[in-house]
Design a protein around this motif. Structure first.
Motif, short mmCIF file in Angstrom:
data_model
loop_
_atom_site.label_atom_id
_atom_site.label_comp_id
_atom_site.label_asym_id
_atom_site.label_seq_id
_atom_site.Cartn_x
_atom_site.Cartn_y
_atom_site.Cartn_z
N VAL A 89 0.84 -1.20 0.00
CA VAL A 89 0.00 0.00 0.00
C VAL A 89 0.88 1.25 0.00
O VAL A 89 0.60 2.20 -0.74
N GLU A 90 1.91 1.26 0.79
CA GLU A 90 2.81 2.42 0.86
C GLU A 90 3.56 2.63 -0.45
O GLU A 90 3.72 3.76 -0.91
N ALA A 91 4.02 1.55 -1.05
CA ALA A 91 4.83 1.66 -2.27
C ALA A 91 3.99 1.91 -3.52
O ALA A 91 4.42 2.66 -4.41
N TYR A 92 2.83 1.29 -3.60
CA TYR A 92 2.06 1.34 -4.85
C TYR A 92 0.63 1.88 -4.70
O TYR A 92 -0.13 1.88 -5.67
N GLY A 93 0.28 2.36 -3.53
CA GLY A 93 -1.07 2.86 -3.30
C GLY A 93 -1.44 3.99 -4.24
O GLY A 93 -2.55 4.04 -4.78
N ARG A 94 -0.53 4.91 -4.44
CA ARG A 94 -0.79 6.06 -5.33
C ARG A 94 -1.01 5.59 -6.77
O ARG A 94 -1.93 6.05 -7.45
N LEU A 95 -0.18 4.69 -7.24
CA LEU A 95 -0.32 4.15 -8.59
C LEU A 95 -1.67 3.45 -8.75
O LEU A 95 -2.39 3.69 -9.74
N ILE A 96 -2.03 2.64 -7.79
CA ILE A 96 -3.29 1.90 -7.86
C ILE A 96 -4.46 2.87 -7.91
O ILE A 96 -5.38 2.72 -8.71
N ARG A 97 -4.42 3.91 -7.08
CA ARG A 97 -5.51 4.90 -7.08
C ARG A 97 -5.59 5.61 -8.43
O ARG A 97 -6.68 5.84 -8.95
N GLN A 98 -4.45 5.95 -9.02
CA GLN A 98 -4.46 6.63 -10.32
C GLN A 98 -5.08 5.75 -11.39
O GLN A 98 -5.87 6.22 -12.22
N VAL A 99 -4.72 4.48 -11.38
CA VAL A 99 -5.28 3.56 -12.37
C VAL A 99 -6.79 3.40 -12.17
O VAL A 99 -7.56 3.43 -13.12
N VAL A 100 -7.20 3.27 -10.92
CA VAL A 100 -8.63 3.13 -10.62
C VAL A 100 -9.38 4.37 -11.06
O VAL A 100 -10.42 4.28 -11.72
N TRP A 101 -8.87 5.54 -10.74
CA TRP A 101 -9.55 6.78 -11.10
C TRP A 101 -9.57 6.99 -12.61
O TRP A 101 -10.45 7.66 -13.13
N HIS A 102 -8.61 6.44 -13.31
CA HIS A 102 -8.62 6.54 -14.77
C HIS A 102 -9.81 5.78 -15.36
O HIS A 102 -10.32 6.13 -16.42
N GLN A 103 -10.27 4.76 -14.64
CA GLN A 103 -11.40 3.96 -15.11
C GLN A 103 -12.74 4.44 -14.55
O GLN A 103 -13.76 4.32 -15.20
N LEU A 104 -12.73 4.98 -13.33
CA LEU A 104 -13.95 5.49 -12.70
C LEU A 104 -14.01 6.98 -12.96
O LEU A 104 -13.39 7.77 -12.26
N SER A 112 -0.87 -2.72 -12.11
CA SER A 112 -1.70 -1.81 -12.90
C SER A 112 -2.80 -2.56 -13.65
O SER A 112 -3.94 -2.09 -13.72
N ALA A 113 -2.46 -3.70 -14.19
CA ALA A 113 -3.45 -4.51 -14.92
C ALA A 113 -4.54 -5.00 -13.97
O ALA A 113 -5.73 -4.96 -14.31
N ILE A 114 -4.16 -5.43 -12.79
CA ILE A 114 -5.15 -5.87 -11.80
C ILE A 114 -6.06 -4.71 -11.42
O ILE A 114 -7.28 -4.83 -11.38
N ALA A 115 -5.47 -3.55 -11.14
CA ALA A 115 -6.25 -2.38 -10.74
C ALA A 115 -7.21 -1.97 -11.87
O ALA A 115 -8.39 -1.67 -11.61
N LYS A 116 -6.72 -1.97 -13.08
CA LYS A 116 -7.56 -1.60 -14.22
C LYS A 116 -8.73 -2.56 -14.35
O LYS A 116 -9.89 -2.14 -14.50
N ASN A 117 -8.46 -3.84 -14.31
CA ASN A 117 -9.52 -4.84 -14.48
C ASN A 117 -10.54 -4.79 -13.34
O ASN A 117 -11.75 -4.92 -13.58
N GLN A 118 -10.09 -4.58 -12.12
CA GLN A 118 -11.01 -4.49 -10.99
C GLN A 118 -11.90 -3.25 -11.13
O GLN A 118 -13.10 -3.30 -10.85
N ALA A 119 -11.31 -2.14 -11.55
CA ALA A 119 -12.09 -0.90 -11.72
C ALA A 119 -13.11 -1.05 -12.85
O ALA A 119 -14.25 -0.61 -12.72
N ILE A 120 -12.71 -1.67 -13.95
CA ILE A 120 -13.62 -1.89 -15.07
C ILE A 120 -14.78 -2.78 -14.63
O ILE A 120 -15.95 -2.50 -14.92
N ASP A 121 -14.47 -3.86 -13.91
CA ASP A 121 -15.52 -4.76 -13.43
C ASP A 121 -16.48 -4.03 -12.50
O ASP A 121 -17.70 -4.22 -12.57
#
Length: 175
Positions: free
Chosen positions: A22-37, A76-85
């Motif tokens: 979460v500390e290392a990749y939390g920001r990246l995951i949020r960016q990817v999620v927000w790109h889809q939502l 990033s792929a996991i985050a994108k797919n979860q957000a799309i779903d």
């Protein structure tokens, strides 16, 4: 902690590794999620989507293969797919929602959720929806109060329902 150490700890099911992720990749995951939502309403579910991403990483870390790509790209792929779903699920909910049978109770702690939902509507549509669904005024009463024709009120209700059914697309897309 570098990626190899992080991956090793995740595979060992070390709880501290999840915090490090979460500390290392939390920001990246949020960016990817927000790109889809894309809408404010959908982004209100960001925490849910992020939790799904972390759960998926936790349960599927053994499937990560460094020969196929970087850990960052895999996340990033996991985050994108979860957000799309999740977005598809929201869209399906709107598609099956019978807005004619919905009555919104008086403002409560969920007022922010309602505001986020109505954010996709134009200002006039928001007024009409509040009067119709919250204050439960008739179409004739709304027309009189807003100085509109009865048919115009019906049009605003219809357009607003269409926007909400389409999962909160930006209202600029419909004007």
């Amino acid at each position: 902690m570098d990626d190899e150490a992080l991956i090793a700890k995740l595979k060992a099911r070390d709880d501290d590794a999840l915090l490090a992720l979460v500390e290392a990749y939390g920001r990246l995951i949020r960016q990817v999620v927000w790109h889809q939502l894309l809408t404010a309403y959908a982004r209100g579910f960001t925490d849910d989507v992020e939790n799904r991403v972390y759960y998926k990483v936790w349960t599927r870390i053994d499937q990560f293969d460094q020969t196929k790509g970087s850990f960052r790209n895999w996340l990033s792929a996991i985050a994108k797919n979860q957000a799309i779903d999740y977005a598809r699920g929201l869209a399906a909910t709107f598609a099956t929602l019978d807005l004619d049978s919905v009555t919104v109770a008086a403002p409560t702690a969920k007022q922010q959720d309602l505001e986020a939902l109505f954010a996709v509507l134009s200002q006039l549509e928001q007024q009409v929806f509040r009067l119709y669904f919250i204050q439960t005024l008739t179409v004739e009463e709304i027309a009189k109060q807003l100085h509109l024709k009865r048919d115009a009120v019906y049009q605003h209700l219809s357009r607003g329902r269409k926007k909400l059914r389409q999962g909160g697309m930006n209202h600029a897309d419909f004007n």
